[in-house]
Write a protein that holds these residues in place. Structure first.
Motif, PDB file in Angstrom:
ATOM      1  N   VAL A 279       6.784  -2.636 -10.759  1.00 28.98           N
ATOM      2  CA  VAL A 279       5.379  -2.502 -10.379  1.00 28.98           C
ATOM      3  C   VAL A 279       5.231  -1.381  -9.368  1.00 28.98           C
ATOM      4  O   VAL A 279       6.059  -1.210  -8.479  1.00 28.98           O
ATOM      5  N   CYS A 280       4.168  -0.605  -9.555  1.00 28.78           N
ATOM      6  CA  CYS A 280       3.918   0.529  -8.673  1.00 28.78           C
ATOM      7  C   CYS A 280       2.781   0.213  -7.718  1.00 28.78           C
ATOM      8  O   CYS A 280       1.744  -0.293  -8.132  1.00 28.78           O
ATOM      9  N   LEU A 281       2.992   0.492  -6.421  1.00 30.93           N
ATOM     10  CA  LEU A 281       1.898   0.450  -5.452  1.00 30.93           C
ATOM     11  C   LEU A 281       1.389   1.865  -5.339  1.00 30.93           C
ATOM     12  O   LEU A 281       2.080   2.746  -4.845  1.00 30.93           O
ATOM     13  N   TYR A 282       0.187   2.089  -5.822  1.00 34.61           N
ATOM     14  CA  TYR A 282      -0.314   3.454  -5.896  1.00 34.61           C
ATOM     15  C   TYR A 282      -1.430   3.634  -4.888  1.00 34.61           C
ATOM     16  O   TYR A 282      -2.384   2.854  -4.847  1.00 34.61           O
ATOM     17  N   GLY A 283      -1.312   4.656  -4.054  1.00 33.35           N
ATOM     18  CA  GLY A 283      -2.356   4.892  -3.070  1.00 33.35           C
ATOM     19  C   GLY A 283      -1.994   6.067  -2.194  1.00 33.35           C
ATOM     20  O   GLY A 283      -0.876   6.567  -2.240  1.00 33.35           O
ATOM     21  N   LEU A 284      -2.955   6.499  -1.397  1.00 32.10           N
ATOM     22  CA  LEU A 284      -2.718   7.641  -0.519  1.00 32.10           C
ATOM     23  C   LEU A 284      -1.916   7.211   0.703  1.00 32.10           C
ATOM     24  O   LEU A 284      -1.739   6.023   0.953  1.00 32.10           O
ATOM     25  N   ILE A 285      -1.463   8.206   1.463  1.00 31.20           N
ATOM     26  CA  ILE A 285      -0.835   7.915   2.752  1.00 31.20           C
ATOM     27  C   ILE A 285      -1.856   7.171   3.606  1.00 31.20           C
ATOM     28  O   ILE A 285      -3.016   7.559   3.660  1.00 31.20           O
ATOM     29  N   GLY A 286      -1.439   6.071   4.233  1.00 35.38           N
ATOM     30  CA  GLY A 286      -2.357   5.310   5.061  1.00 35.38           C
ATOM     31  C   GLY A 286      -3.095   4.219   4.309  1.00 35.38           C
ATOM     32  O   GLY A 286      -3.895   3.501   4.885  1.00 35.38           O
ATOM     33  N   SER A 287      -2.811   4.071   3.004  1.00 40.43           N
ATOM     34  CA  SER A 287      -3.493   3.029   2.246  1.00 40.43           C
ATOM     35  C   SER A 287      -2.810   1.678   2.450  1.00 40.43           C
ATOM     36  O   SER A 287      -3.308   0.653   2.011  1.00 40.43           O
ATOM     37  N   GLY A 288      -1.652   1.677   3.102  1.00 42.59           N
ATOM     38  CA  GLY A 288      -0.970   0.422   3.406  1.00 42.59           C
ATOM     39  C   GLY A 288       0.219   0.142   2.515  1.00 42.59           C
ATOM     40  O   GLY A 288       0.871  -0.875   2.659  1.00 42.59           O
ATOM     41  N   ARG A 289       0.545   1.067   1.606  1.00 39.98           N
ATOM     42  CA  ARG A 289       1.636   0.769   0.671  1.00 39.98           C
ATOM     43  C   ARG A 289       2.978   0.706   1.398  1.00 39.98           C
ATOM     44  O   ARG A 289       3.767  -0.222   1.191  1.00 39.98           O
ATOM     45  N   THR A 290       3.242   1.669   2.313  1.00 37.34           N
ATOM     46  CA  THR A 290       4.492   1.650   3.072  1.00 37.34           C
ATOM     47  C   THR A 290       4.534   0.436   3.997  1.00 37.34           C
ATOM     48  O   THR A 290       5.554  -0.253   4.104  1.00 37.34           O
ATOM     49  N   ARG A 291       3.400   0.155   4.631  1.00 41.75           N
ATOM     50  CA  ARG A 291       3.315  -0.986   5.550  1.00 41.75           C
ATOM     51  C   ARG A 291       3.636  -2.291   4.835  1.00 41.75           C
ATOM     52  O   ARG A 291       4.345  -3.144   5.353  1.00 41.75           O
ATOM     53  N   LEU A 460       7.446   5.134 -14.618  1.00 42.41           N
ATOM     54  CA  LEU A 460       8.372   4.113 -14.149  1.00 42.41           C
ATOM     55  C   LEU A 460       7.825   2.695 -14.241  1.00 42.41           C
ATOM     56  O   LEU A 460       8.575   1.752 -14.511  1.00 42.41           O
ATOM     57  N   ALA A 461       6.524   2.530 -14.042  1.00 40.51           N
ATOM     58  CA  ALA A 461       5.998   1.177 -13.833  1.00 40.51           C
ATOM     59  C   ALA A 461       5.493   0.518 -15.112  1.00 40.51           C
ATOM     60  O   ALA A 461       5.077   1.182 -16.051  1.00 40.51           O
ATOM     61  N   HIS A 462       5.565  -0.835 -15.131  1.00 42.22           N
ATOM     62  CA  HIS A 462       4.878  -1.605 -16.159  1.00 42.22           C
ATOM     63  C   HIS A 462       3.431  -1.803 -15.771  1.00 42.22           C
ATOM     64  O   HIS A 462       2.569  -1.979 -16.599  1.00 42.22           O
ATOM     65  N   ARG A 463       3.223  -1.814 -14.458  1.00 40.24           N
ATOM     66  CA  ARG A 463       1.921  -2.200 -13.937  1.00 40.24           C
ATOM     67  C   ARG A 463       1.664  -1.369 -12.685  1.00 40.24           C
ATOM     68  O   ARG A 463       2.590  -1.091 -11.920  1.00 40.24           O
ATOM     69  N   VAL A 464       0.414  -0.976 -12.484  1.00 45.65           N
ATOM     70  CA  VAL A 464       0.057  -0.193 -11.309  1.00 45.65           C
ATOM     71  C   VAL A 464      -0.940  -0.975 -10.475  1.00 45.65           C
ATOM     72  O   VAL A 464      -1.929  -1.482 -10.994  1.00 45.65           O
ATOM     73  N   ILE A 465      -0.631  -1.095  -9.183  1.00 45.18           N
ATOM     74  CA  ILE A 465      -1.553  -1.761  -8.268  1.00 45.18           C
ATOM     75  C   ILE A 465      -2.138  -0.699  -7.363  1.00 45.18           C
ATOM     76  O   ILE A 465      -1.404   0.036  -6.707  1.00 45.18           O
ATOM     77  N   PHE A 466      -3.464  -0.599  -7.364  1.00 48.06           N
ATOM     78  CA  PHE A 466      -4.097   0.408  -6.520  1.00 48.06           C
ATOM     79  C   PHE A 466      -4.298  -0.161  -5.139  1.00 48.06           C
ATOM     80  O   PHE A 466      -4.836  -1.264  -4.993  1.00 48.06           O
TER      81      PHE A 466
END
Lengths: 517, 330
Positions: A279-291, A460-466
């Motif tokens: 699963v992919c966490l897709y978003g800009l820097i600061g969207s919380g994906r790294t956090r 890479l992903a089966h599913r993308v989470i925005f």
């Protein structure tokens, strides 16, 4: 005054970073440079800023030809680069930073009052609200960037290069910057604006050049094009559809689950991954994906539940996470992942060494077997386990780190990857994808990774989470997606709170009014 | 790996140039004086360097883990005074040694608590403990304690099969530490900590327990070294015992190839460094060099060692790159 590069080529070993790139930045013009990560944008900046020497081609500044620039020569020619990671010194004041290395002095003493006067002028020119006596470390990101630009302008700058200037800025700060860019264009400064964000391009740029795999594939005047044109130029003709991962079984129970997961900056997230699912966490820097990834790995306190194989785990630190079977490959490989001076072998067995040990003594033979299995299956290059990890390329270092968590002796069931191909060259990327896909399929582990690359998400992903502002916006399977949708979405993301249907000016309303004045 | 024996030996020598220099020095001095290699002289050298070696073991491990311990000079004094007082009052050698170990470990625990658990700077903290520790030693016994039992003196200067007792203890410690660092997971984690503490934490390595334990061992070893020194001198002068000792230890460890930046070095290197410093002083004495000049030479030796290690590091890097290329091209 104009700056042009002609037939610029840069090779790193067998990899071609820039292939015959030609572009011209005229004074009083904002020239946007676009492209995927690894398309060659940073190499162009490097050549102009004097950090990188091209193999072929010329850089023409005001009619004068250069085959390469040194950093000093670049500054002398009036080129200033504002990197994403600013070069200010946090512990010094604004004035001290502005005058660093160019102090005004009389009889060997710094003329403080004179410096402060000039500093006021510089700051008001860029419209900064920071005061000369403020410590840079205390300033907000946007103000720091303005100070950095003010510093560049102090040295008679003809070409200003901005490398993803809004990546770390709030919407208001981004507006402030847009006004400044407009104003500098009026003053006759040439501006090279490197970005991911289409709205900024359509709003600010006079001309757009798109790089793909090291070549300048497309260059148009902004007035003549639409956003859709740019999107298709960036993604190129090939679709990622044919290299999508094998589907996973949706009928089995979830392997990894988050329930009501919140922490500072993340709001009540629910997430569930099947074994073998990527699963992919897709978003800009600061969207919380790294956090999100870091918090799951125990770097921050959280509320809510983390479940692995249906069992709830309390995770207070990385060691707890690893015991629960959750591992993270951080985005900053060198600082957070690798033991650079230790060998590749030792980096691989760091964790499993303890479980293999008998009576507290290492089992060398088993360790060696695991190292060889891992490096062979990932085709590590060069495959010399006794070589120091720091001597490997970015892509191979990444393989070593993945191998640390996933090998025949490890018990990791959930693999988190933060920006897995950051700083990895294009050739090695597909290898990393292959490694991750194979591991997910054969070992039935769940993989959760973050990225801001549409190509990577789809490959890479089966599913993308925005993700947007610490919340899950939407979750879609990759079958429902094409690259254009992802690009569109990330750009609509940048429109703070507006939908993608609104006009491109939504982000910079002040700019509009300023232009009318 | 298809490395030949000569290749291995060559790589090994490149890694420890100090050993080569040490052998050359000993051969030359032996040729000039004809007396360095006599057992009597060597035994003297071993006795002189043994206490440095005992403390160099844990201090070297701390440096590998990315920490420093400057307090060992004063811990040695405290340990020496405690041992002396205990022996004097109870006439039991074992109580004396036990007291030195225990009190030393206590000082180490204080260091460990402040540095490894709370996270203060190891340089500043242990520098503070160095100063305070000296005062504590002097408070415990303002006047030198002296006049011990012959059993206690045996630990200071006696011999087992001709080898001085402190040297035997140092040898055992070197062996244990060497095995620990190479053969156990915890030992490898010491290196991982020194190379990249954040990556170590993110790999689930306990970033507090390991340095805390090392500080305790360092204190205990310094305390033991204090007891042995007091036994040898037959006196424990709180003000002079172990003065400047921390720098002698640090010099030997650094000459032995441990990097101040952490993550690099071996116990074998430390052993060679300790022996080198002892034999250098001994050589200069045998050659009749005046004491002041001996200090000058010792200082220069430290700086030269750094220069040589820099040079060999580059050479080693080149060799490894060559090998990587050889493997990469089939």
């Amino acid at each position: 005054m104009s700056v042009a590069v002609k037939n610029l080529t840069k090779r790193y070993g067998a990899t071609v970073a820039l292939d015959n790139v030609t572009l011209e930045i005229k004074s009083g013009e904002v020239h946007a440079l676009l492209g995927h990560n690894g398309a060659g944008k940073s190499t162009v900046i490097g050549c102009l800023g004097g950090r990188t020497s091209p193999n072929e081609g010329v850089i023409t500044i005001d009619g004068q030809d250069f085959t390469e620039l040194s950093p000093q020569e670049s500054i002398r020619q009036g080129i200033a680069v504002i990197y994403q990671h600013l070069s200010l010194i946090d512990s010094l004041t604004v004035t001290e930073n502005l005058f660093l290395g160019l102090e005004k002095s009389r009889a060997g003493f710094v003329e403080r009052s004179r410096q402060r006067e000039i500093a006021w002028e510089c700051l008001s020119r860029v419209g900064a609200t920071a005061r000369p006596g403020d410590r840079v470390g205390d300033l907000a990101m946007g103000q720091r960037q303005l100070v950095e630009i003010a510093k560049a302008l102090r040295r008679d700058t003809n070409l200003l290069i901005l490398d993803e200037p809004t990546a770390a800025l709030s919407p208001t700060e981004a507006e402030r910057l847009a006004i400044l860019v407009d104003q500098l264009r009026e003053e006759g400064i040439a501006i090279l604006y490197v970005t991911h964000l289409l709205n900024e391009v359509m709003q600010l740029a006079d001309r757009v050049t798109v790089l793909r795999s090291g070549s300048a594939v497309w260059s148009e005047r902004t007035a003549d094009i639409t956003k859709a044109d740019v999107v298709s130029a960036i993604s190129g003709d090939h679709t990622a559809a044919n290299i999508r991962p094998a589907p996973c079984d949706a009928t089995v129970d979830a392997l990894f689950e988050l329930r009501g997961f919140s922490t500072e900056g993340l709001e009540s997230l629910d997430l569930s991954l099947q074994p073998g699912e990527i699963v992919c966490l897709y978003g800009l820097i600061g969207s919380g994906r790294t956090r999100l990834l870091e918090t799951v790995f125990g770097r921050r306190r959280y509320r809510g539940e983390v479940l692995v194989e249906g069992k709830s785990h309390l995770i207070r630190n990385p060691n707890d996470a690893l015991k629960a079977g959750i591992a993270l490959v951080p985005s900053d490989r060198i600082k957070q992942g690798l033991f650079g001076r230790l060998t590749a072998a030792e980096n691989t067995v760091t964790r499993v060494m303890s479980t293999l040990a008998r009576f507290a003594v290492r089992d060398w033979r088993q360790e060696r077997r695991i190292v060889e299995d891992t490096t062979n299956s990932m085709s590590l290059r060069p495959n010399v386990p006794d070589l120091a990890a720091s001597r490997y390329s970015g892509g191979n270092q990444q393989k070593i780190l993945i191998g640390r968590w996933i090998n025949s002796a490890s018990e990791v069931k959930v693999l988190l990857l933060d920006d897995p191909t950051q700083g990895v060259d294009v050739g090695a990327r597909s290898e990393i994808y292959e490694v991750i896909r194979t591991l997910a399929a054969t070992r039935r582990i769940s993989v959760l990774f973050s990225t801001n690359e549409p190509e990577e998400a789809l490959a890479l992903a089966h599913r993308v989470i925005f993700m947007r502002e610490g919340k899950i916006d939407e979750s879609l399977t990759t079958d429902e997606l094409v690259e254009e949708t992802l690009l569109e979405r990330v750009h609509s993301d940048s429109l703070a709170h507006s939908s993608s249907a609104e006009p491109a000016t939504a982000r910079f309303p002040h700019t509009e009014s300023l232009r009318k004045q | 790996m298809n490395r030949t024996l000569t290749h291995r030996v060559f790589l090994g020598l490149v890694q420890s140039p100090l050993l080569v220099i040490l052998i050359v020095m000993v051969v030359l001095v032996e040729m000039a004086t004809g007396s360095q290699m006599s057992w009597g002289n060597l035994r003297g050298v071993l006795l002189d360097v043994a206490v440095i070696g005992i403390v160099a073991v844990p201090v070297g491990m701390l440096l590998i883990a990315g920490y420093i311990d400057l307090s060992v000079g004063s811990t040695l004094a405290i340990g020496g005074v405690c041992a002396a007082l205990a022996v004097k009052h109870t006439e039991s050698v074992w109580l004396g040694l036990g007291a030195a170990l225990l009190v030393g470990a206590l000082v180490g625990a204080i260091n460990g608590l402040l540095v490894a658990v709370i996270g203060l700077s190891s340089l500043i903290t242990t520098l503070g403990v160095l100063t305070a520790g000296r005062g504590v030693a002097q408070l415990m016994s303002p006047l030198p304690v002296s006049g011990f039992t012959p059993e206690f003196a045996f630990f200071g200067a006696g011999a087992v099969l001709g080898v001085p007792v402190p040297a035997v203890i140092a040898g055992v410690l070197f062996l244990f530490a060497g095995v620990f660092l190479i053969m156990t997971p915890r030992g490898r984690h010491v290196y991982a900590l020194g190379v990249n503490r954040e990556a170590a934490y993110l790999s689930g390595i306990s970033t507090r327990l390991i340095p805390f334990a090392l500080y305790m061992v360092s204190g205990a070893c310094a305390g033991l070294a204090g007891a042995l020194t007091a036994a040898r001198l037959n006196s424990a002068p709180a003000g002079q015992l172990g003065a400047g000792f921390e720098l002698a230890v640090l010099t030997a460890v650094l000459i032995g190839g441990i990097a101040l930046t952490g993550g690099e070095g071996t116990m074998f290197g430390v052993l060679v460094g300790v022996l080198f410093m002892g034999l250098l002083t001994n050589s200069l004495t045998l050659l009749g060099v005046a004491t002041f000049w001996q200090n000058v030479v010792s200082g220069l030796a430290l700086v030269s060692a750094i220069i040589i290690s820099l040079g060999t590091q580059r050479l080693r890097g080149k060799l490894l790159t060559l090998e990587a290329k050889r493997v990469a091209t089939p």
